[in-house]
Design an enzyme around this catalytic site. Structure first.
Site, PDB file in Angstrom:
ATOM      1  N   LEU B 226       0.805  -1.221   0.000  1.00 14.50           N
ATOM      2  CA  LEU B 226       0.000   0.000   0.000  1.00 14.50           C
ATOM      3  C   LEU B 226       0.843   1.280   0.000  1.00 14.50           C
ATOM      4  O   LEU B 226       1.712   1.459   0.837  1.00 14.50           O
ATOM      5  CB  LEU B 226      -0.923   0.000   1.226  1.00 14.50           C
ATOM      6  CG  LEU B 226      -1.971   1.130   1.262  1.00 14.50           C
ATOM      7  CD1 LEU B 226      -2.962   1.000   0.134  1.00 14.50           C
ATOM      8  CD2 LEU B 226      -2.668   1.174   2.608  1.00 14.50           C
ATOM      9  N   ASP B 227       0.523   2.193  -0.919  1.00 14.26           N
ATOM     10  CA  ASP B 227       1.196   3.498  -1.019  1.00 14.26           C
ATOM     11  C   ASP B 227       2.701   3.370  -1.280  1.00 14.26           C
ATOM     12  O   ASP B 227       3.476   4.299  -1.008  1.00 14.26           O
ATOM     13  CB  ASP B 227       0.974   4.353   0.238  1.00 14.26           C
ATOM     14  CG  ASP B 227      -0.499   4.700   0.441  1.00 14.26           C
ATOM     15  OD1 ASP B 227      -1.219   4.721  -0.568  1.00 14.26           O
ATOM     16  OD2 ASP B 227      -0.907   4.949   1.573  1.00 14.26           O
TER      17      ASP B 227
END
Lengths: 284, 284, 284, 284
Positions: B226-227
């Site tokens: 994530l990210d």
């Protein structure tokens, strides 16, 4: 015009506070040259910066009255002469671009400061690209064992020279908690990343490894919490895949130099007020 | 001019590689319109993007020859028609400024795409500010229990419409690892912070709490981490102490919209090549 | 909180003016939410913008008292309700990106306005990419012969709808001196160059021909002097030799849209005061 | 690695030109390190910059072959050693921030140059803030009557020192047409405005009077047409109504310094090619 003064203050926000403060100055015969305020609705706190011509009012009387007034209003405040250069102590390691830029700006009269000392953990020869001139230079090397002692020497120099601000101009040593605490609110550092990204060491290498498309620099007050102090100023520049870490270091020098110089200017002109872990910056 | 083609490729760097590749095209009667290359000295890898007019050469023959050639050279490559719009599936939650901006750019011919579907976890009425027009809209709500099923539906829509790219235009649901893996390299997300700062939820509130002086947005490929996916484009804007989180949200909308639109344009024009966890972006 | 008001004013600078004005508000029971001032030492003029909560004070009384007070102080002033949307008339030709952007911002509540009319010299079908919805659309074609008549029609629409602001959102007709005079101070135009460079027609082609390395846009009040009105906001973006005029037009759309939107926001929030041929902009 | 070379060239665009040029280098045993090209469809001209490792090929042979090859191809070309510092002559008047910045960058090895002379129409004492060190300084005052003679002296110094580039680092004298012609393509000036706005004298005062919201600087080659030479680099910064002309001068110093330094770097690294009155800049 008499020599202008700068009053900065903060207190709980309340109705009439602007009228009250500016009324106080008017009654003392002062003429406002520039004023900014910020009503922080989140913390219900009021911040103000006023540059004014005291005209015929005597500074000592003004200061005494202000002290009494501020006590009644439960204000934090500061009153300083606008045009008196502040005594600044610079600390630097090997990379001297920030120092060179700051000293140049001082020499041409851009930054209202008086450099009282340069402290480096490297010898003067290592700072060979900077025009140091007559500014007192102190070589205070530091090792794990001597750190505590070295920091004491720095404090002694600051005390002896009456330094009002310490600027860490790419000083690559981490201050001890004691030292950070000692200079709290009076010590500005430049970190070579756009915080909070890439804290700690070698931020340009971290940035390259992550593949970001912009790099930046952050000027902040030093606190005991590394790279977490209140931020004064930041800026960034676009980079590309073709920039290797060396290119980032080169591009970063420009950003660091101008971000630190701007933060120092803002501080010297009393434009930065603390608001908890953040700052209020009245740019003017 | 015949319809131009775009060839992108990467392989181990070696002497003569540019001459070799461009020689191949010349021998096939192709005329280069635009070319960029990047010799990554760190990974010793070579990246190239060539926009060319195939002139009288037949695309099928060229593709076959290229396949043989690339196999010999151990190249990763891609050959596409420059002017054929790519089929794009958009995903959105409640905030539709990015979607509105992308659809407007499509309508005026700025983005060479064909919108095959809009998927939202909110009903069409929630996206009321966007001119959706005839673009098929799919309301696919998602809960913890239905997530797996909902993602399967998204994959089905992507498959049925022949979607070549999925754009998460402020889609506020985290894709499962399976889904992120399924769309790897073909799914662009906009994160409303200057990554790696302020990952996760409510980045503008995080930014306000930290007291940064600039906010930004990051367009990146979606990965299971994530990210942390490869960054395509980023931009920032200055803010001040007077900006509350709502102001940041407002200012952020502009940055997000233009950063995502630029990333989508760069991807659609085959200007983004993968280089491990980073990207090579040939801006043109 | 009662509905906040905004007071803007300018007058000759004099000692005590801030205390005087804020004291007036305090005596009327008003509580300041945000205040900015500018002491222009060049013209010796004082400018102020105050956002305040009138609390229990009645607006009519306040206005009457203010009128008397301002007369005594020889002030120019304006008092408006902060949250009442202003009636805005939009004018557009064929390129509708600025209009689309403004209407989107209105729909999501970003711009506090009420669109009372869209006037175009092209038929509604020409503005096909914008979500016009229920906003009244007036097709008023213009030729050399009909210009005077067409402008009268625009004035009639403005009068009938009570328009308080006219926004030229890429309206490619030059207003007559009469029309420019009629809407003086109430008409904002977007010019697609960084003025004063590249006045007049086809600025992106002029920019390309000159070989500049950045392009920009300028939002300004319309005056009888073409492209010379007081500037409200400007922005630029870097370009390169590889950008042909079409690329500049594409890149320019983004700059124009955000510069005009920002200028309109600043105007609607009463943040722009006139200072001769220049503006004072209290950004907040 | 042998010392790298840089080849820049331009010629009429034609099919196979990239393959042709890079093939030539490959046949001579050269290995490309970095390459950029630009096919200008407007003028049908091809521009290329190649940084390469000549490996075992002898430079003299390469140069001879290249000359013959370029003659056949009707190319303009230039072949230089990448890492040999270029001899640069600086000219300056009273404001020395650009000079100080350039010399600092030279000293830390950022700019690959050898400063052969500083010429000023003011005495050395006037440039007191710059660390001139051992760089030869020539005080050549200039009046209307002595101008022609003074310019001859400058040419003599340039000739005697073998200067390859003249940098006007805020040299506030206008070169005669003869002098401008003499140094054509080898003389870079910094103008303290965002050209073409505010040509001529006192651009910051012009900018203040016009009320623009950004100021900038422009680095360009000097031509006989004042402030009209091919632009190499530009940058800007936002300003506000509160900035008086002195503030603009201060803010401008930073922009000027970095714009000129970047232009000089681009020139020294052979990244700037002439394309009529415009430039092709291969940023790398």
């Amino acid at each position: 015009m008499t020599e202008p003064l700068i009053l900065t203050l903060s207190c709980a926000d309340r109705p009439g506070i602007t009228a009250n403060v500016t009324g106080f100055l008017f009654e003392h015969g002062c003429n406002i040259l520039e004023a900014q305020q910020f009503n922080d609705r989140e913390s219900d706190r009021f911040f103000m910066r006023i540059e004014f011509d005291p005209q015929s009012s005597r500074r000592e009387d003004l200061r005494a009255d202000l002290a009494a007034y501020a006590a009644r209003m439960e204000m934090e405040w500061n009153l300083v002469r606008r045009d008196r250069p502040r005594r600044v102590l610079f600390m630097v390691s090997k990379f001297d671009h920030c120092l060179a830029s700051l000293l140049y700006r001082w020499r041409i009269g851009e930054l209202p400061l008086e450099p009282v000392a340069i402290v480096s953990n490297h010898p003067r020869e290592a700072i060979s690209h900077t025009h140091i001139g007559g500014v007192p230079f102190h070589h205070l090397p530091v090792t794990k064992d001597t750190k505590s002692n070295q920091e004491e020497q720095v404090r002694a120099i600051a005390r002896d020279t009456g330094a009002e601000l310490v600027v860490l101009a790419r000083y690559m040593q981490i201050l001890s908690d004691q030292q950070a605490g000692h200079f709290a609110g009076k010590c500005i550092n430049i970190h070579h990343s756009f915080l909070p990204g890439f804290k700690g060491a070698k931020p340009y290498h971290q940035a390259h490894a992550r593949g970001v498309k912009m790099i930046g620099a952050t000027a902040h007050y030093v606190t005991t919490d590394l790279d977490e102090g209140p931020i004064i100023h930041q800026d960034v520049e676009a980079i590309s895949h073709a920039d290797n870490p060396d290119d980032l270091v080169r591009k970063g020098r420009d950003i660091e130099s101008r971000v630190l110089a701007e933060a120092v200017r803002l501080h010297l002109e009393e434009r930065v007020l603390m608001n908890g872990q953040r700052t209020v910056v009245f740019k003017g």
